[in-house]
Design a protein around this motif. Structure first.
Motif, short mmCIF file in Angstrom:
data_model
loop_
_atom_site.label_atom_id
_atom_site.label_comp_id
_atom_site.label_asym_id
_atom_site.label_seq_id
_atom_site.Cartn_x
_atom_site.Cartn_y
_atom_site.Cartn_z
N LYS A 21 0.83 -1.19 0.00
CA LYS A 21 0.00 0.00 0.00
C LYS A 21 0.87 1.24 0.00
CE LYS A 21 -3.76 -2.16 2.65
NZ LYS A 21 -4.57 -2.10 3.89
N ASN A 22 0.46 2.23 -0.75
CA ASN A 22 1.12 3.55 -0.78
C ASN A 22 2.56 3.49 -1.29
OD1 ASN A 22 -1.22 4.68 0.39
ND2 ASN A 22 -0.46 4.17 2.45
N CYS A 23 2.96 2.41 -1.93
CA CYS A 23 4.30 2.31 -2.50
C CYS A 23 4.19 2.31 -4.02
CB CYS A 23 5.01 1.04 -2.02
SG CYS A 23 5.55 1.12 -0.30
N GLU A 24 5.08 3.03 -4.64
CA GLU A 24 5.03 3.18 -6.08
C GLU A 24 6.09 2.30 -6.74
OE1 GLU A 24 5.55 7.26 -6.93
OE2 GLU A 24 3.55 7.86 -6.23
N TYR A 25 5.95 2.12 -8.04
CA TYR A 25 7.02 1.53 -8.83
C TYR A 25 8.17 2.52 -8.83
CZ TYR A 25 3.35 -1.61 -10.49
OH TYR A 25 2.34 -2.54 -10.55
N TRP A 26 9.38 2.01 -8.86
CA TRP A 26 10.53 2.90 -8.74
C TRP A 26 11.65 2.46 -9.69
CZ3 TRP A 26 14.92 0.50 -6.32
CH2 TRP A 26 14.64 -0.76 -5.74
N LYS A 27 12.49 3.41 -10.03
CA LYS A 27 13.59 3.13 -10.94
C LYS A 27 14.81 2.63 -10.16
CE LYS A 27 12.21 6.37 -14.57
NZ LYS A 27 12.63 7.52 -15.42
N ILE A 79 2.87 -7.24 -14.61
CA ILE A 79 2.07 -6.46 -13.67
C ILE A 79 0.62 -6.94 -13.62
CG2 ILE A 79 1.14 -4.13 -13.23
CD1 ILE A 79 3.75 -2.99 -14.24
N SER A 80 0.11 -7.42 -14.72
CA SER A 80 -1.27 -7.89 -14.74
C SER A 80 -1.48 -9.14 -13.88
CB SER A 80 -1.71 -8.18 -16.18
OG SER A 80 -0.88 -9.19 -16.76
N ASP A 81 -0.36 -9.80 -13.46
CA ASP A 81 -0.48 -10.98 -12.60
C ASP A 81 -0.67 -10.62 -11.14
OD1 ASP A 81 -0.30 -12.71 -14.71
OD2 ASP A 81 1.87 -13.06 -14.49
N PHE A 82 -0.55 -9.32 -10.78
CA PHE A 82 -0.83 -8.90 -9.40
C PHE A 82 -2.31 -9.16 -9.09
CE2 PHE A 82 2.96 -5.97 -9.33
CZ PHE A 82 3.52 -6.48 -8.17
N PRO A 83 -2.64 -9.78 -7.97
CA PRO A 83 -4.05 -9.91 -7.60
C PRO A 83 -4.71 -8.55 -7.46
CG PRO A 83 -2.67 -11.31 -6.22
CD PRO A 83 -1.75 -10.43 -7.01
N LYS A 84 -3.93 -7.59 -6.89
CA LYS A 84 -4.40 -6.22 -6.77
C LYS A 84 -3.19 -5.33 -6.93
CE LYS A 84 -6.69 -3.00 -3.64
NZ LYS A 84 -7.27 -2.80 -2.29
N GLU A 85 -3.21 -4.49 -7.96
CA GLU A 85 -2.03 -3.69 -8.26
C GLU A 85 -1.69 -2.78 -7.09
OE1 GLU A 85 -0.29 -0.74 -11.75
OE2 GLU A 85 -2.07 -1.94 -12.11
N PRO A 86 -0.44 -2.88 -6.54
CA PRO A 86 -0.11 -2.17 -5.30
C PRO A 86 0.21 -0.69 -5.45
CG PRO A 86 1.75 -3.46 -6.03
CD PRO A 86 0.62 -3.76 -6.99
N GLY A 87 0.75 -0.27 -6.56
CA GLY A 87 1.22 1.12 -6.66
C GLY A 87 0.74 1.82 -7.90
N ALA A 88 0.96 3.13 -7.92
CA ALA A 88 0.59 3.94 -9.08
C ALA A 88 1.58 3.72 -10.21
CB ALA A 88 0.55 5.41 -8.68
N SER A 89 1.17 3.89 -11.41
CA SER A 89 2.01 3.61 -12.58
C SER A 89 2.97 4.76 -12.83
CB SER A 89 1.12 3.40 -13.81
OG SER A 89 1.92 3.25 -14.96
N LEU A 90 4.22 4.40 -13.24
CA LEU A 90 5.21 5.42 -13.63
C LEU A 90 5.07 5.79 -15.10
CD1 LEU A 90 8.51 4.32 -11.85
CD2 LEU A 90 7.17 6.35 -11.39
N GLY A 91 4.30 5.03 -15.84
CA GLY A 91 4.16 5.29 -17.26
C GLY A 91 3.62 4.05 -17.97
N ALA A 92 3.88 4.02 -19.25
CA ALA A 92 3.35 2.91 -20.06
C ALA A 92 4.33 1.74 -20.00
CB ALA A 92 3.12 3.35 -21.50
N PHE A 93 4.17 0.84 -19.06
CA PHE A 93 4.98 -0.38 -18.98
C PHE A 93 4.09 -1.49 -18.45
CE2 PHE A 93 5.59 2.05 -15.12
CZ PHE A 93 5.33 1.13 -14.12
#
Length: 912
Positions: A357-363, A785-799
């Protein structure tokens, strides 16, 4: 050298008195005389100890004394011990007065001499001081009882050959009169019947002050003071605990900052302060012989061990510093951090969120600086240093055995098995054990604790220790939960707060979480330590150990076991558990089905272990020095400030020492414990932090001077005690040395990134020009990413995919998300490395231990020579004595006795 002819007025008496018998005279006067009766032997002093020569002293007129005087008012009799009390009628005053009356009466019966300073003569106007003097008769009796070795002839064995490099160490040497305060003698156990044999130049100085206070304390600890609740009560410790006396201590011989005006004072305290306790003397050797003479062998052996440990740390610190410099030099060329920091490699790799929760994808390149610093400690030098430390710890322990053997010879401890006082029954054991049984050796009745009572006490004690260890584990789990809970908060805070953006590359959410968790863990450790110390002493007292040695060993094991778990549990977690049981995206493992297990940084967990180790180790050392130096000084300053109501009054030597703190029976125990815990930090986890020996070296240089300063200036003089070794701590160090080989092998294999890099280098690299290029991409698996039961973070872009640290098949493979073959190759390499490293280090350790004898050949030869000469001296004395005694008998009888004695001497020499 006949001393008996000088004592014609003395009478030899031997009496067995009952504990409740009254003395025939007054308890004490301003200048007391020795009583004519002796205490009973059944509950207090033994019948052997009560065989005394009692002399009749005349009264002395009190005269003005120097404030530094350590003598009675007659200026002749030395003060060997001081008791103090405050006569407060509101707090059981009558009962305490009765105890004091009986106790002091029995002290007089034992031959000690007392002199009382009235409260009106004390500075605070409330405290009475009872000064105790042990006359020659008492000293000689108990020197024989305690088997104290005394000089019989000056040592004529030539000194060892000088070191040809001695001139190079002149800067670090102390003056010869400081290092060797007295000549070296052949010694033998003292015997009253053979006084002419011993090297007695002056009866007042024959027994050193440390020996005198040992003897007096031995009497005080066994002197009865009455019967309460149907039980015989005795011992100064019990009287101190119930408030009958406020303090009991031997005197320092002078003020530490200046010499005494009295020529009869040795001024050894002043010499110790100026030559040893000042920090500006940190580069000088320690005056071990003078320390031993003033404080006794037990404290002397501690400082000898601490000094030797510090000397050996110098070599470990130099090698560790070289390994750190190597990591610093090669940091810029590290391919892993180059790829992570590269905008087109690390900047293009999108990592999966680190929390749900509240964690984003990161570089990946957001951990650029952390990966660079990780290389400082995670490089090929780490392996070399881990192996080096495995060998270093063996050399340290083996060379210490040799140093210890040399001290045993120089300090007359060769035939010493254990301090006789340490092996005798504790007064508390004798008082609490009402049942008695016959000792099969002495055939005397001794108190004993029934087996059922022992079992119950041990069960309760063990359950208490396990409860506190469980409390440590619970607190560690709480810190782990803290780590898991606040990571998202730190990530969100650093993302949203503009003021933190400039340092975001240095202070990542992972590092912020690790640092704050380490600080929190350190605070919890110190709180638990403070509480457990009280509990450990209480449950050890409750077990009623039989002897002083048994008491110390039990307390040592309880305290060490607790502190081992308390200090090292968090380091073990980071080293061997964090990031090892994480799972993978979409199938993470959870603690208590709520908090997701922590992951390691892409550069590895070693930097977090280094952070944890540094904070706990450095924090402990800083707090320890504050506790040892600043707090005693502040406490003593405050006591003096409150006590000095009238500065014009005489502030006597016993009052000055009374204002100081008591070192306590366990003072040395805590010093050893502190150093052994430090030893664990620099051996168990040294592969993660090569600078740990350097930190320990700097701390110990300060520690030696802090310990010496507080002992010399802030504490009352401790009672001297003998010891021939560091005791049970030696076995603990040996155990930690073996364990350190295992832990460092596992750290290199499982915590550092060395083995995966080596496997990639030799088996999976495709670029011959730059074998390590592509390692970071190879060490990260792909998740859809589509294999996540519930996507945890906001997207950084089109990936559509993110990466995570593991070796698993990609989502388009038929073995989707299962471990790849490379994972099993790396695991096999790790296990092989552990086995190979352990065997190599253990073989070298055992070979080094076998090659280095525990006792140097030169010392062994000198011991044999001294034994031979001592036996020869003793038998020559017996032969001469026999000839004198047989002078009036027939020539045939004399010849027969002489031949028998000479034959006995020759046989003893052959057997020796």
């Amino acid at each position: 050298m006949n001393r008996l002819a000088k004592r014609g007025s003395e009478t030899l008496i031997e009496m067995v008195a009952t504990d409740g018998e009254e003395s025939n005279g007054p308890l004490y006067e301003t200048n007391s005389t020795a009583g004519s009766e002796l205490p009973g032997s059944s509950e207090g002093l033994s019948s052997t100890e009560t065989t005394l020569l009692i002399s009749d002293h005349q009264g002395f007129d009190k005269r003005q004394q120097s404030k530094d005087s350590i003598f009675f008012c007659d200026g002749t009799r030395r003060i060997d011990y001081v008791l103090s009390y405050v006569d407060d009628p509101k707090q059981d005053g009558d009962k305490k007065a009765e105890r004091r009356k009986e106790f002091e009466n029995n002290l007089l019966k034992s031959g000690l001499e007392l002199e009382t300073e009235d409260k009106k003569d004390s500075e605070d106007g409330r405290t009475y001081f009872i000064k105790i003097h042990a006359p020659w008769e008492v000293l000689t009796t108990y020197a024989e009882v305690l088997n104290i070795k005394m000089p019989i002839r000056e040592n004529d064995i030539p000194a060892a050959m000088e070191n040809p490099f001695e001139c190079m160490f002149g800067l670090f040497r102390l003056p010869k009169e400081v290092m060797n305060p007295e000549p070296d003698y052949f010694t033998a156990p003292f015997s009253k019947q053979r006084q002419e044999l011993f090297f007695i130049e002056d009866e007042n100085t024959f027994f050193s002050p440390s020996v005198r206070n040992r003897i007096v304390y031995y009497i005080l600890s066994r002197c009865p003071y009455g019967t309460e609740e149907g039980k015989k009560k005795f011992g100064i410790k019990r009287l101190l605990s119930n408030g009958t006396y406020t303090a009991a201590y031997p005197l320092h011989d002078c003020q530490y900052w200046k010499k005494s005006k009295d020529q009869n004072c040795g001024n050894e305290r002043y010499t110790l302060y100026t030559q040893w306790a000042r920090f500006l003397r940190f580069y000088k050797e320690q005056p071990l012989d003078l320390i031993r003479r003033y404080y006794g062998e037990r404290i002397g052996i501690y400082f000898a061990w601490l000094g030797f440990y510090t000397e050996m740390l110098f070599f470990a610190a130099v090698v560790g510093l070289i390994c750190f410099i190597y990591g610093l030099i090669t940091m810029t060329g590290n391919m892993s951090s180059i790829e992570i920091c590269d905008e087109f490699i690390g900047g293009e790799i999108i990592m999966c969120p680190l929390c749900d929760k509240n964690c984003e994808y990161w570089k990946l390149n957001s951990t650029c600086e952390a990966s660079r610093y990780s290389h400082l400690f995670d490089n090929v030098a780490t392996l070399f240093f881990a192996i080096f430390m495995g060998i270093w710890v063996t050399l340290f322990l083996e060379l210490w055995k040799r140093r210890q053997a040399r001290l045993e010879y120089e300090w007359d401890l060769v035939d010493f098995e254990e301090e006789q006082q340490q092996l005798q029954l504790r007064p508390e054991y004798e008082a609490k054990c009402t049942q008695k049984k016959k000792n099969p050796v002495t055939q005397e009745l001794e108190p004993y604790l029934p087996l059922t009572s022992q079992a119950l006490r041990f069960c309760f004690s063990g359950a208490t220790v396990l409860f506190w260890i469980s409390l440590i584990i619970a607190s560690m789990i709480a810190v782990i939960v803290y780590r898991l809970s606040v990571y998202a908060a730190f990530a969100s805070l650093m993302e949203d707060t503009e003021t933190l953006q400039p340092i975001s590359s240095l202070l990542t959410p992972q590092l912020a979480t690790s640092v704050t968790a380490s600080c929190l863990n350190f605070v919890i450790i110190m709180i638990l330590n403070f509480l457990y110390e009280k509990i450990a002493v209480w449950i050890t007292d409750m077990e009623i150990p039989r002897t002083h040695l048994e008491y110390e060993n039990r307390l040592t094991m309880k305290m060490f076991l607790f502190q081992f778990v308390n200090y090292y549990s968090s380091c073990f977690y980071v080293a061997f558990f964090k990031g090892k049981f994480v799972g993978y995206p979409g199938a993470y493992t959870y603690m208590f089905n709520k908090w997701r297990n922590e992951e390691c940084d892409p550069a590895g967990c070693l930097i977090e272990l280094t952070t944890q180790l540094t904070i706990i180790m450095a924090g402990k050392q800083i707090w320890g020095n504050i506790q040892e130096a600043i707090l005693p000084w502040v406490w003593n300053w405050w006591r003096r400030r409150r006590a000095r109501t009238n500065s014009e009054k005489l502030y006597s030597r016993w009052e000055q020492d009374h204002a100081l703190q008591c070192f306590g029976a366990l003072g040395l125990f805590y010093e050893y414990l502190e150093m052994v815990i430090q030893f664990g930090f620099i051996t168990l986890f040294v592969a993660s932090f090569p600078l740990a020996p350097l930190l320990a070296l700097m701390n110990n240089i300060l520690e030696i001077r802090v310990d010496s300063w507080k002992l010399t200036t802030q504490y009352r003089r401790p009672v001297a005690a003998k010891a021939h070794s560091i005791g049970v701590w030696q076995e603990i160090l040996n155990g930690m040395a073996v364990l350190s080989v295992v832990t460092n092998a596992f750290i290199v294999a499982f915590t550092s990134d060395m083995i995966p890099r080596l496997v990639y280098y030799y088996a999976y690299s495709t670029d011959q020009n730059s074998p390590m290029s592509g390692y970071i991409n190879n060490s990260l698996s792909v998740f859809l990413i589509s294999d996540f039961p519930k996507e945890p973070g906001a997207s950084l872009g089109a990936f559509t995919t993110c990466r995570y640290r593991d070796y698993r098949y990609p989502p388009d493979h038929e073995k989707k998300y299962l471990h790849t073959m490379q994972f099993w190759h790396i695991l096999a390499a790790k296990m092989a490395f552990i086995i190979i490293m352990e065997h190599i280090v253990f073989i070298v350790k055992f070979f080094v231990a076998w090659m280095i004898p525990d006792v140097p050949a030169e010392v062994r030869a000198r011991i044999k020579r001294e034994k031979f000469l001592t036996i020869q001296i003793l038998h020559e004395y017996e032969l001469n004595k026999l000839k004198e005694n047989l002078c009036n008998r027939t020539d045939y009888q004399v010849e027969k006795e002489v031949i028998a004695t000479e034959g006995k001497r020759e046989l003893a020499q052959v057997m020796g």
